[in-house]
Design a protein around this motif. Sequence first.
Motif, PDB file in Angstrom:
ATOM      1  N   ALA A 154     -18.568  32.664  66.526  1.00 14.53           N
ATOM      2  CA  ALA A 154     -18.253  31.406  65.867  1.00 14.53           C
ATOM      3  C   ALA A 154     -18.905  30.279  66.657  1.00 14.53           C
ATOM      4  O   ALA A 154     -18.917  30.296  67.888  1.00 14.53           O
ATOM      5  N   THR A 155     -19.432  29.311  65.919  1.00 11.14           N
ATOM      6  CA  THR A 155     -20.036  28.125  66.528  1.00 11.14           C
ATOM      7  C   THR A 155     -19.355  26.896  65.953  1.00 11.14           C
ATOM      8  O   THR A 155     -19.155  26.795  64.737  1.00 11.14           O
ATOM      9  N   ALA A 156     -18.996  25.982  66.840  1.00 14.05           N
ATOM     10  CA  ALA A 156     -18.372  24.719  66.435  1.00 14.05           C
ATOM     11  C   ALA A 156     -19.151  23.569  67.060  1.00 14.05           C
ATOM     12  O   ALA A 156     -19.857  23.748  68.055  1.00 14.05           O
ATOM     13  N   THR A 157     -18.988  22.412  66.483  1.00 15.60           N
ATOM     14  CA  THR A 157     -19.640  21.226  67.027  1.00 15.60           C
ATOM     15  C   THR A 157     -18.720  20.026  66.886  1.00 15.60           C
ATOM     16  O   THR A 157     -17.779  20.037  66.092  1.00 15.60           O
ATOM     17  N   GLY A 158     -19.000  19.010  67.644  1.00 13.95           N
ATOM     18  CA  GLY A 158     -18.287  17.740  67.583  1.00 13.95           C
ATOM     19  C   GLY A 158     -19.041  16.743  68.433  1.00 13.95           C
ATOM     20  O   GLY A 158     -19.982  17.108  69.144  1.00 13.95           O
ATOM     21  N   ARG A 159     -18.625  15.504  68.362  1.00  9.67           N
ATOM     22  CA  ARG A 159     -19.325  14.515  69.188  1.00  9.67           C
ATOM     23  C   ARG A 159     -18.351  13.500  69.737  1.00  9.67           C
ATOM     24  O   ARG A 159     -17.245  13.324  69.228  1.00  9.67           O
ATOM     25  N   ILE A 160     -18.819  12.856  70.790  1.00  7.19           N
ATOM     26  CA  ILE A 160     -18.056  11.778  71.391  1.00  7.19           C
ATOM     27  C   ILE A 160     -18.965  10.560  71.493  1.00  7.19           C
ATOM     28  O   ILE A 160     -20.054  10.634  72.053  1.00  7.19           O
ATOM     29  N   LYS A 161     -18.519   9.477  70.869  1.00  9.30           N
ATOM     30  CA  LYS A 161     -19.274   8.228  70.877  1.00  9.30           C
ATOM     31  C   LYS A 161     -18.719   7.346  71.992  1.00  9.30           C
ATOM     32  O   LYS A 161     -17.518   7.341  72.252  1.00  9.30           O
TER      33      LYS A 161
ATOM     34  N   ASN B 146     -11.551  24.948  69.838  1.00  8.99           N
ATOM     35  CA  ASN B 146     -10.785  24.510  71.003  1.00  8.99           C
ATOM     36  C   ASN B 146     -11.719  24.161  72.162  1.00  8.99           C
ATOM     37  O   ASN B 146     -11.557  23.127  72.809  1.00  8.99           O
ATOM     38  N   ALA B 147     -12.709  24.998  72.414  1.00  9.38           N
ATOM     39  CA  ALA B 147     -13.670  24.738  73.488  1.00  9.38           C
ATOM     40  C   ALA B 147     -14.384  23.410  73.256  1.00  9.38           C
ATOM     41  O   ALA B 147     -14.561  22.614  74.191  1.00  9.38           O
ATOM     42  N   CYS B 148     -14.768  23.144  72.023  1.00  6.70           N
ATOM     43  CA  CYS B 148     -15.465  21.912  71.687  1.00  6.70           C
ATOM     44  C   CYS B 148     -14.584  20.692  71.937  1.00  6.70           C
ATOM     45  O   CYS B 148     -15.009  19.712  72.553  1.00  6.70           O
ATOM     46  N   GLN B 149     -13.353  20.764  71.481  1.00  7.07           N
ATOM     47  CA  GLN B 149     -12.459  19.614  71.628  1.00  7.07           C
ATOM     48  C   GLN B 149     -12.084  19.369  73.086  1.00  7.07           C
ATOM     49  O   GLN B 149     -12.006  18.215  73.526  1.00  7.07           O
ATOM     50  N   ILE B 150     -11.859  20.423  73.842  1.00  4.96           N
ATOM     51  CA  ILE B 150     -11.502  20.238  75.252  1.00  4.96           C
ATOM     52  C   ILE B 150     -12.698  19.732  76.055  1.00  4.96           C
ATOM     53  O   ILE B 150     -12.538  18.901  76.958  1.00  4.96           O
ATOM     54  N   ALA B 151     -13.898  20.176  75.730  1.00  5.35           N
ATOM     55  CA  ALA B 151     -15.089  19.623  76.390  1.00  5.35           C
ATOM     56  C   ALA B 151     -15.183  18.122  76.106  1.00  5.35           C
ATOM     57  O   ALA B 151     -15.442  17.323  77.016  1.00  5.35           O
ATOM     58  N   ALA B 152     -14.944  17.726  74.854  1.00  2.18           N
ATOM     59  CA  ALA B 152     -14.977  16.299  74.501  1.00  2.18           C
ATOM     60  C   ALA B 152     -13.871  15.527  75.216  1.00  2.18           C
ATOM     61  O   ALA B 152     -14.105  14.429  75.743  1.00  2.18           O
ATOM     62  N   LEU B 153     -12.676  16.083  75.259  1.00  2.35           N
ATOM     63  CA  LEU B 153     -11.574  15.411  75.960  1.00  2.35           C
ATOM     64  C   LEU B 153     -11.851  15.280  77.456  1.00  2.35           C
ATOM     65  O   LEU B 153     -11.466  14.291  78.085  1.00  2.35           O
ATOM     66  N   THR B 154     -12.536  16.251  78.011  1.00  2.21           N
ATOM     67  CA  THR B 154     -12.887  16.190  79.428  1.00  2.21           C
ATOM     68  C   THR B 154     -13.889  15.067  79.674  1.00  2.21           C
ATOM     69  O   THR B 154     -13.772  14.321  80.662  1.00  2.21           O
ATOM     70  N   ILE B 155     -14.860  14.934  78.794  1.00  2.00           N
ATOM     71  CA  ILE B 155     -15.797  13.808  78.908  1.00  2.00           C
ATOM     72  C   ILE B 155     -15.021  12.497  78.835  1.00  2.00           C
ATOM     73  O   ILE B 155     -15.225  11.595  79.653  1.00  2.00           O
ATOM     74  N   TYR B 156     -14.099  12.409  77.889  1.00  2.00           N
ATOM     75  CA  TYR B 156     -13.267  11.203  77.779  1.00  2.00           C
ATOM     76  C   TYR B 156     -12.516  10.951  79.086  1.00  2.00           C
ATOM     77  O   TYR B 156     -12.535   9.838  79.620  1.00  2.00           O
ATOM     78  N   ASP B 157     -11.868  11.966  79.595  1.00  5.11           N
ATOM     79  CA  ASP B 157     -11.083  11.815  80.816  1.00  5.11           C
ATOM     80  C   ASP B 157     -11.940  11.339  81.986  1.00  5.11           C
ATOM     81  O   ASP B 157     -11.532  10.477  82.752  1.00  5.11           O
ATOM     82  N   MET B 158     -13.121  11.891  82.108  1.00  3.88           N
ATOM     83  CA  MET B 158     -13.972  11.560  83.256  1.00  3.88           C
ATOM     84  C   MET B 158     -14.602  10.177  83.145  1.00  3.88           C
ATOM     85  O   MET B 158     -15.045   9.620  84.150  1.00  3.88           O
ATOM     86  N   CYS B 159     -14.633   9.618  81.929  1.00  2.00           N
ATOM     87  CA  CYS B 159     -15.286   8.326  81.717  1.00  2.00           C
ATOM     88  C   CYS B 159     -14.318   7.209  81.333  1.00  2.00           C
ATOM     89  O   CYS B 159     -14.732   6.059  81.183  1.00  2.00           O
ATOM     90  N   LYS B 160     -13.046   7.509  81.185  1.00  2.83           N
ATOM     91  CA  LYS B 160     -12.100   6.528  80.650  1.00  2.83           C
ATOM     92  C   LYS B 160     -11.923   5.307  81.532  1.00  2.83           C
ATOM     93  O   LYS B 160     -11.557   4.238  81.042  1.00  2.83           O
TER      94      LYS B 160
END
Length: 161
Positions: free
Chosen positions: A28-35, A116-130
Amino acid sequence: MAELTHFNDQHRAKMVDVTAKAVTARTATATGRIKMHPETLARIHAGTMKKGDVLAVAQVAGIMAAKQTSNLIPMCHLIPLTGVDIHFTDNDHDCITITTTVKTKHVTGVEIEALNACQIAALTIYDMCKAIDRGMIIENVHLVEKAGGKSGHFKFDAPTE
């Protein structure tokens, strides 16, 4: 519409019994983005975020998330994963796209693990840059493709406007 399989004879939730299903290769492949603000992406590129290498940490967090999915989603089966890969691309301006691919050879699919992997990677980017950008937006997280199993191949077809 398919019959609901997550209810027992008392109409209470249950985990679906997959005992009789055949073991097959599944992906399975998922995608998402963080602006984010352009300055935030520039600092990620420069490696000057105070918490460290944002994408390296997000990569590990996404892999860990895929492996822990059954601990977070109540009806998910514990699946032995045979591979998890995460890629990051960006538009050199204000957006990082995350693409996750999860693989197994098992009796049930790995769509939720990829999402789940996609969303947690995005949340981690958010956490590290917030600390410098609390207005980041995580969006458009969805399944891109899945293969294997009884339901066969699925490929996302974006709705037209």
